[in-house]
Design a protein around this motif. Sequence first.
Motif, PDB file in Angstrom:
ATOM      1  N   ASP A  30      21.305 -26.795 -45.862  1.00 38.19           N
ATOM      2  CA  ASP A  30      19.995 -27.435 -45.798  1.00 38.19           C
ATOM      3  C   ASP A  30      20.037 -28.634 -44.851  1.00 38.19           C
ATOM      4  O   ASP A  30      21.094 -29.198 -44.578  1.00 38.19           O
ATOM      5  CB  ASP A  30      19.525 -27.868 -47.197  1.00 38.19           C
ATOM      6  CG  ASP A  30      20.410 -28.928 -47.804  1.00 38.19           C
ATOM      7  OD1 ASP A  30      19.877 -29.979 -48.171  1.00 38.19           O
ATOM      8  OD2 ASP A  30      21.641 -28.703 -47.902  1.00 38.19           O
ATOM      9  N   ARG A  31      18.871 -28.999 -44.344  1.00 32.77           N
ATOM     10  CA  ARG A  31      18.754 -30.054 -43.334  1.00 32.77           C
ATOM     11  C   ARG A  31      19.311 -31.396 -43.794  1.00 32.77           C
ATOM     12  O   ARG A  31      19.905 -32.130 -43.017  1.00 32.77           O
ATOM     13  CB  ARG A  31      17.278 -30.252 -42.968  1.00 32.77           C
ATOM     14  CG  ARG A  31      16.855 -29.558 -41.728  1.00 32.77           C
ATOM     15  CD  ARG A  31      15.398 -29.889 -41.434  1.00 32.77           C
ATOM     16  NE  ARG A  31      15.244 -30.687 -40.246  1.00 32.77           N
ATOM     17  CZ  ARG A  31      15.337 -30.215 -39.013  1.00 32.77           C
ATOM     18  NH1 ARG A  31      15.641 -28.952 -38.824  1.00 32.77           N
ATOM     19  NH2 ARG A  31      15.149 -30.984 -37.970  1.00 32.77           N
ATOM     20  N   ASN A  32      19.090 -31.724 -45.067  1.00 31.06           N
ATOM     21  CA  ASN A  32      19.525 -33.032 -45.565  1.00 31.06           C
ATOM     22  C   ASN A  32      21.038 -33.172 -45.536  1.00 31.06           C
ATOM     23  O   ASN A  32      21.545 -34.220 -45.136  1.00 31.06           O
ATOM     24  CB  ASN A  32      18.994 -33.275 -46.983  1.00 31.06           C
ATOM     25  CG  ASN A  32      17.508 -33.497 -47.005  1.00 31.06           C
ATOM     26  OD1 ASN A  32      16.924 -33.948 -46.025  1.00 31.06           O
ATOM     27  ND2 ASN A  32      16.869 -33.162 -48.114  1.00 31.06           N
ATOM     28  N   SER A  33      21.764 -32.151 -45.951  1.00 32.21           N
ATOM     29  CA  SER A  33      23.220 -32.256 -45.942  1.00 32.21           C
ATOM     30  C   SER A  33      23.756 -32.292 -44.509  1.00 32.21           C
ATOM     31  O   SER A  33      24.723 -33.001 -44.229  1.00 32.21           O
ATOM     32  CB  SER A  33      23.861 -31.118 -46.735  1.00 32.21           C
ATOM     33  OG  SER A  33      23.550 -29.876 -46.160  1.00 32.21           O
ATOM     34  N   ILE A  34      23.114 -31.567 -43.602  1.00 35.88           N
ATOM     35  CA  ILE A  34      23.515 -31.600 -42.194  1.00 35.88           C
ATOM     36  C   ILE A  34      23.266 -32.993 -41.618  1.00 35.88           C
ATOM     37  O   ILE A  34      24.124 -33.558 -40.940  1.00 35.88           O
ATOM     38  CB  ILE A  34      22.769 -30.530 -41.377  1.00 35.88           C
ATOM     39  CG1 ILE A  34      23.194 -29.130 -41.824  1.00 35.88           C
ATOM     40  CG2 ILE A  34      23.015 -30.706 -39.883  1.00 35.88           C
ATOM     41  CD1 ILE A  34      22.352 -28.024 -41.266  1.00 35.88           C
ATOM     42  N   GLN A  35      22.099 -33.563 -41.897  1.00 33.25           N
ATOM     43  CA  GLN A  35      21.762 -34.881 -41.374  1.00 33.25           C
ATOM     44  C   GLN A  35      22.695 -35.948 -41.918  1.00 33.25           C
ATOM     45  O   GLN A  35      23.116 -36.846 -41.192  1.00 33.25           O
ATOM     46  CB  GLN A  35      20.304 -35.234 -41.711  1.00 33.25           C
ATOM     47  CG  GLN A  35      19.791 -36.438 -40.965  1.00 33.25           C
ATOM     48  CD  GLN A  35      19.735 -36.214 -39.466  1.00 33.25           C
ATOM     49  OE1 GLN A  35      19.153 -35.243 -39.007  1.00 33.25           O
ATOM     50  NE2 GLN A  35      20.326 -37.097 -38.706  1.00 33.25           N
ATOM     51  N   THR A  37      25.806 -35.519 -42.830  1.00 33.08           N
ATOM     52  CA  THR A  37      27.094 -35.330 -42.165  1.00 33.08           C
ATOM     53  C   THR A  37      27.049 -35.867 -40.743  1.00 33.08           C
ATOM     54  O   THR A  37      27.997 -36.512 -40.284  1.00 33.08           O
ATOM     55  CB  THR A  37      27.480 -33.839 -42.167  1.00 33.08           C
ATOM     56  OG1 THR A  37      27.468 -33.350 -43.512  1.00 33.08           O
ATOM     57  CG2 THR A  37      28.849 -33.626 -41.575  1.00 33.08           C
ATOM     58  N   ILE A  38      25.959 -35.622 -40.043  1.00 29.91           N
ATOM     59  CA  ILE A  38      25.800 -36.124 -38.675  1.00 29.91           C
ATOM     60  C   ILE A  38      25.794 -37.650 -38.672  1.00 29.91           C
ATOM     61  O   ILE A  38      26.433 -38.278 -37.831  1.00 29.91           O
ATOM     62  CB  ILE A  38      24.516 -35.558 -38.035  1.00 29.91           C
ATOM     63  CG1 ILE A  38      24.711 -34.078 -37.747  1.00 29.91           C
ATOM     64  CG2 ILE A  38      24.158 -36.311 -36.768  1.00 29.91           C
ATOM     65  CD1 ILE A  38      23.462 -33.365 -37.354  1.00 29.91           C
ATOM     66  N   LEU A  43      28.498 -42.738 -37.460  1.00 29.52           N
ATOM     67  CA  LEU A  43      28.988 -44.054 -37.875  1.00 29.52           C
ATOM     68  C   LEU A  43      30.494 -44.180 -37.664  1.00 29.52           C
ATOM     69  O   LEU A  43      30.990 -45.264 -37.361  1.00 29.52           O
ATOM     70  CB  LEU A  43      28.647 -44.308 -39.344  1.00 29.52           C
ATOM     71  CG  LEU A  43      27.176 -44.595 -39.631  1.00 29.52           C
ATOM     72  CD1 LEU A  43      26.948 -44.687 -41.136  1.00 29.52           C
ATOM     73  CD2 LEU A  43      26.735 -45.877 -38.958  1.00 29.52           C
ATOM     74  N   GLU A  44      31.217 -43.082 -37.808  1.00 35.34           N
ATOM     75  CA  GLU A  44      32.661 -43.083 -37.571  1.00 35.34           C
ATOM     76  C   GLU A  44      32.982 -43.126 -36.081  1.00 35.34           C
ATOM     77  O   GLU A  44      34.122 -43.322 -35.700  1.00 35.34           O
ATOM     78  CB  GLU A  44      33.306 -41.841 -38.189  1.00 35.34           C
ATOM     79  CG  GLU A  44      33.300 -41.832 -39.697  1.00 35.34           C
ATOM     80  CD  GLU A  44      33.808 -40.535 -40.279  1.00 35.34           C
ATOM     81  OE1 GLU A  44      34.098 -39.580 -39.514  1.00 35.34           O
ATOM     82  OE2 GLU A  44      33.919 -40.452 -41.510  1.00 35.34           O
TER      83      GLU A  44
END
Length: 65
Positions: A30-35, A37-38, A43-44
């Motif tokens: 789903d889009r939320n989990s992808i976003q 992770t991105i 940030l890293e």
Amino acid sequence: MDLEKFIIDILKKSKKPVKVGDIQRLTGYDRNSIQKTINKLSLEGRIEVDRCYNKIIGLKGEENG
């Protein structure tokens, strides 16, 4: 496969900026989990993101990013 690794693999193989929707179609996540992770990878400092167009430009330190 881990979502972070999958996103990085997609960016390594891509010759152009990638959108979240493209990753969603390829992974089925789903889009939320992808976003999330991105955002974490950004940030890293592992990827470069263009917030204006919501595109992932590429990997930092690579020739496409």
